[in-house]
Each structure stands twice: as structure tokens, then as C-alpha cells.
Motif scaffolding. Structure first.
Motif, mmCIF file in Angstrom:
data_model
loop_
_atom_site.group_PDB
_atom_site.id
_atom_site.type_symbol
_atom_site.label_atom_id
_atom_site.label_comp_id
_atom_site.label_asym_id
_atom_site.label_seq_id
_atom_site.Cartn_x
_atom_site.Cartn_y
_atom_site.Cartn_z
ATOM 1 N N THR A 17 0.824 -1.211 0.000
ATOM 2 C CA THR A 17 0.000 0.000 0.000
ATOM 3 C C THR A 17 0.857 1.259 0.000
ATOM 4 O O THR A 17 0.572 2.225 -0.721
ATOM 5 N N LEU A 18 1.914 1.254 0.786
ATOM 6 C CA LEU A 18 2.815 2.411 0.830
ATOM 7 C C LEU A 18 3.490 2.634 -0.514
ATOM 8 O O LEU A 18 3.671 3.784 -0.947
ATOM 9 N N VAL A 35 1.901 10.655 -2.871
ATOM 10 C CA VAL A 35 1.378 10.991 -1.541
ATOM 11 C C VAL A 35 2.554 11.059 -0.562
ATOM 12 O O VAL A 35 3.270 10.072 -0.390
ATOM 13 N N PRO A 36 2.785 12.196 0.091
ATOM 14 C CA PRO A 36 3.957 12.338 0.966
ATOM 15 C C PRO A 36 3.798 11.704 2.344
ATOM 16 O O PRO A 36 4.766 11.213 2.924
ATOM 17 N N SER A 37 2.575 11.733 2.893
ATOM 18 C CA SER A 37 2.364 11.200 4.236
ATOM 19 C C SER A 37 0.976 10.587 4.334
ATOM 20 O O SER A 37 0.078 10.891 3.540
ATOM 21 N N VAL A 38 0.810 9.708 5.330
ATOM 22 C CA VAL A 38 -0.463 9.029 5.504
ATOM 23 C C VAL A 38 -0.695 8.814 6.988
ATOM 24 O O VAL A 38 0.234 8.524 7.742
ATOM 25 N N SER A 39 -1.944 8.980 7.420
ATOM 26 C CA SER A 39 -2.266 8.759 8.827
ATOM 27 C C SER A 39 -2.443 7.266 9.072
ATOM 28 O O SER A 39 -2.637 6.476 8.143
ATOM 29 N N SER A 40 -2.376 6.878 10.332
ATOM 30 C CA SER A 40 -2.560 5.467 10.659
ATOM 31 C C SER A 40 -3.959 5.001 10.276
ATOM 32 O O SER A 40 -4.152 3.870 9.829
ATOM 33 N N GLU A 41 -4.947 5.889 10.424
ATOM 34 C CA GLU A 41 -6.326 5.524 10.069
ATOM 35 C C GLU A 41 -6.450 5.284 8.562
ATOM 36 O O GLU A 41 -7.090 4.320 8.129
ATOM 37 N N GLU A 42 -5.819 6.154 7.760
ATOM 38 C CA GLU A 42 -5.895 6.008 6.304
ATOM 39 C C GLU A 42 -5.167 4.751 5.837
ATOM 40 O O GLU A 42 -5.674 4.003 4.995
ATOM 41 N N LEU A 43 -3.981 4.506 6.393
ATOM 42 C CA LEU A 43 -3.210 3.336 5.989
ATOM 43 C C LEU A 43 -3.910 2.058 6.427
ATOM 44 O O LEU A 43 -3.992 1.084 5.665
ATOM 45 N N ALA A 44 -4.454 2.065 7.644
ATOM 46 C CA ALA A 44 -5.147 0.882 8.152
ATOM 47 C C ALA A 44 -6.375 0.569 7.298
ATOM 48 O O ALA A 44 -6.634 -0.597 6.971
ATOM 49 N N VAL A 68 -7.103 -3.349 8.128
ATOM 50 C CA VAL A 68 -6.901 -3.704 9.532
ATOM 51 C C VAL A 68 -7.344 -2.533 10.398
ATOM 52 O O VAL A 68 -7.603 -1.432 9.896
ATOM 53 N N ARG A 69 -7.418 -2.757 11.713
ATOM 54 C CA ARG A 69 -7.749 -1.668 12.627
ATOM 55 C C ARG A 69 -6.539 -0.767 12.807
ATOM 56 O O ARG A 69 -5.395 -1.230 12.805
ATOM 57 N N SER A 70 -6.776 0.522 12.990
ATOM 58 C CA SER A 70 -5.670 1.463 13.136
ATOM 59 C C SER A 70 -4.836 1.142 14.378
ATOM 60 O O SER A 70 -3.613 1.310 14.368
ATOM 61 N N ALA A 71 -5.498 0.657 15.440
ATOM 62 C CA ALA A 71 -4.757 0.293 16.647
ATOM 63 C C ALA A 71 -3.805 -0.868 16.364
ATOM 64 O O ALA A 71 -2.674 -0.909 16.871
ATOM 65 N N ARG A 130 2.649 12.965 15.460
ATOM 66 C CA ARG A 130 1.298 13.371 15.811
ATOM 67 C C ARG A 130 0.836 14.506 14.904
ATOM 68 O O ARG A 130 1.525 15.495 14.716
ATOM 69 N N GLY A 131 -0.349 14.351 14.343
ATOM 70 C CA GLY A 131 -0.921 15.375 13.483
ATOM 71 C C GLY A 131 -0.455 15.288 12.040
ATOM 72 O O GLY A 131 -1.029 15.939 11.160
ATOM 73 N N VAL A 132 0.569 14.485 11.789
ATOM 74 C CA VAL A 132 1.099 14.345 10.422
ATOM 75 C C VAL A 132 0.945 12.914 9.922
ATOM 76 O O VAL A 132 0.582 12.669 8.779
ATOM 77 N N GLY A 133 1.194 11.957 10.798
ATOM 78 C CA GLY A 133 1.124 10.557 10.395
ATOM 79 C C GLY A 133 2.506 10.024 10.059
ATOM 80 O O GLY A 133 3.506 10.417 10.660
ATOM 81 N N TYR A 134 2.557 9.163 9.083
ATOM 82 C CA TYR A 134 3.810 8.532 8.673
ATOM 83 C C TYR A 134 4.272 9.091 7.332
ATOM 84 O O TYR A 134 3.459 9.267 6.415
#
Length: 247
Positions: free
Chosen positions: A25-26, A34-43, A48-51, A66-70
Motif C-alpha cells: 500500500t505504501l 502521496v507524501p504522508s499518511v495517517s494510521s487511520e488512512e493506511l489501516a 486492519v484496525r488502526s490500533a 502526531r498530526g502528520v502521520g507517517y
């Protein structure tokens, strides 16, 4: 933010099994710019669940910002390193039937850290045939081939009857990682890793889900009935299909 690789904890098998999905996916997101992605978007993209995703990535020492993601490219590289894909892994395929040919011709190996260095089959008709620049050799040439350059991963694409003897021969020359496409359970000593890919099992699981969906809609129209225990396909003379590798 990444921890020193030497300080990383051992990664659980369940997490390792999900890392390729994250990487796929990355890689797609990187190709899309896409430069960055949040855990919720990637999950959500992986399913899968973001947790769960955050817990998996914490084993790599990656916690995001925090606030930016990965950062997409940074995380992709981090996962590639964890999976060992930043190295060049030499691969040998044993069994050059239809499946073996397809695997040997797959261009994705080269871009994902794998290099086909040897192809083996005992069918005289295939001897000397070249697939993607690699000539098919008789299987008894395995020791000589290995002595010219170690094989990190052996891929078994033979009929089931030959799989164990092929596996034993690979282990004897020093191969310690085996990918098995044959419909057989292999017996290996400690220190040898085997991954089994059973295409028929995966199709049967899909058939189950397809049937459940059809029953939920009250119809199985268009699905032909088959015998309760279908016979395995055989070639003339009782031989199994696919490649010829002596057991």
C-alpha cells in the motif's frame, strides 16, 4: 522517528505476515505522490484496525508524527529493511511446468529484492531452455550450481510426489528458506523455514465465501454442480501434471 535497528524487539510472526500488505500500500501511495499518511488512512487501505497497525509498526520502532502521520517513503524503506528486502536474495526454482515458468517470468522479483539465479527440471524437452536469461538445468546439477553461488531461497513447484525429495536436496546443499507450491506437507529439520502456498486451498476458501453470498441472495444460478469428491487431474499413464522432477 525510528529506533536503532540493534535495539528493535523481535517482531511477532503475525506482524511479519501483515508487513508486506503495508509495504504494498505504501508503494502505491508513493507512486501516486502521496507524501504522508495517517494510521487511520493506511489501516483502512490495508483492511486492519488502526490500533493494530500502530502496534505492528511500533515493533519496528516507528511511531509516526502526531498530526502528520507517517512519511510514506520513509516508512516503506523501514518496512523493506525489516523484511530484508534491501538485500539481494538469490532464488532457485525447481519444477518448470506452467507454474514454474510463470514464477520465473515474474518481473516483480527483481524490483522486490529477489533474483532468480537457477532453474531446474528433469524434463529433457526443457533442458537448455532459457527463461528471463536463466537456463533450465537438470536437478542433479543443484550441488554444482550452489557451489558457483549460494542460493538463499528455494522454490518448489513440482508435483507433490517429488516435493519432499526436492526439499531434502535443497537442504543438503545449504538452502535454509523454502517456498513450497506443491500440495504436500514437508518435513524439515530445525533451522529451516518453509512457507506453503496452496492455491487449491485458497480457491476452496473463496468458493465457500462465494457460495455463502449466493445462498444469502437465495440463488446459486450459473454455478455448475460438481461431484462431492472431484478426482485429481492426471496425465496419460497416471503421471501427475506439471513439471518432471524425479522423486
Amino acid at each position: 522517528m525510528s529506533a536503532d535497528p540493534a535495539q528493535r524487539r523481535e517482531i511477532p510472526d503475525a506482524t511479519v505476515a501483515r508487513l508486506p500488505e503495508y509495504l504494498r500500500t505504501l508503494s502505491r501511495l508513493a507512486e501516486e505522490g502521496v507524501p504522508s499518511v495517517s494510521s487511520e488512512e493506511l489501516a483502512a487501505a490495508v483492511g486492519v484496525r488502526s490500533a493494530q497497525l500502530r502496534k505492528d509498526l511500533s515493533h519496528l520502532g516507528s511511531y509516526g508524527v502526531r498530526g502528520v502521520g507517517y512519511e510514506v517513503e520513509t516508512l516503506a524503506l523501514e518496512i523493506s529493511r525489516a523484511l530484508g528486502l534491501t538485500q539481494d536474495w538469490p532464488v532457485a526454482i525447481v519444477g518448470m511446468g506452467n507454474l514454474g515458468h510463470a514464477l520465473a517470468s515474474y518481473s516483480g522479483f527483481v524490483t522486490k529484492g529477489f533474483r532468480i539465479v537457477a532453474l531446474f527440471d528433469d524434463d529433457p524437452a526443457l533442458r537448455g531452455e532459457v527463461v528471463q536469461g536463466v537456463a533450465i538445468q537438470p536437478f542433479d546439477q543443484l550441488p554444482a550450481s550452489y557451489s558457483q553461488g549460494p542460493i538463499a531461497i528455494g522454490v518448489i513447484a513440482t508435483p507433490a510426489i517429488a516435493a519432499q525429495s526436492v526439499c531434502d536436496a535443497l537442504i543438503d546443499v545449504g538452502v535454509r528458506s523454502i517456498l513450497n507450491f506443491a500440495p504436500a506437507v514437508l518435513s524439515v529439520p530445525d533451522g529451516v523455514d518453509v512457507r506453503r502456498v496452496d492455491l487449491s486451498t485458497e480457491l476452496q476458501i473463496l468458493a465457500f465465501h462465494a457460495q455463502q453470498k449466493a445462498l444469502a441472495h437465495g440463488s446459486l444460478d450459473g454455478v455448475a454442480a460438481t461431484p462431492a469428491v472431484p478426482a485429481a487431474p492426471r496425465l496419460a499413464g497416471g503421471a501427475e501434471p506439471e513439471s518432471a522432477v524425479a522423486p
